[in-house]
Design a protein around this motif. Structure first.
Motif: not given
Length: 85
Positions: A50-62
């Motif tokens: 809870a209350k934890t900033s998180h980042t999801t990133k697309n590191i692929g080509n699609v």
């Protein structure tokens, strides 16, 4: 639950007031929580405190997709252009 689609290079930073689960669906996804990054494989799930900033990133080509499971709580914050389906 939300299914979020990210285009190549796109990232989605957010946090929830309650614990959440991020589940990888398809594509190449890098998840960063509390400064630690990991590559998620298809079907893998990560519990985010809870209350934890998180980042999801697309590191692929699609396009990449992931699911975010959490109670919808007023005050949840998000940045980025992730498409919520």
């Amino acid at each position: 639950m939300a299914v979020i689609t990210l285009t190549p290079g796109e990232s989605f930073e957010h946090y929830h007031l309650d614990e959440s689960i991020t589940a990888h669906v398809e594509g190449e996804i890098q998840l960063t929580v509390s400064g630690k990054s990991t590559l998620l494989t298809e079907g893998e799930r990560v519990i985010i405190p809870a209350k934890t900033s998180h980042t999801t990133k697309n590191i692929g080509n699609v396009d990449a997709r992931f699911r975010c499971y959490h109670p919808v709580t007023e005050g949840d914050e998000a940045e980025g252009d992730g498409e919520v389906l």
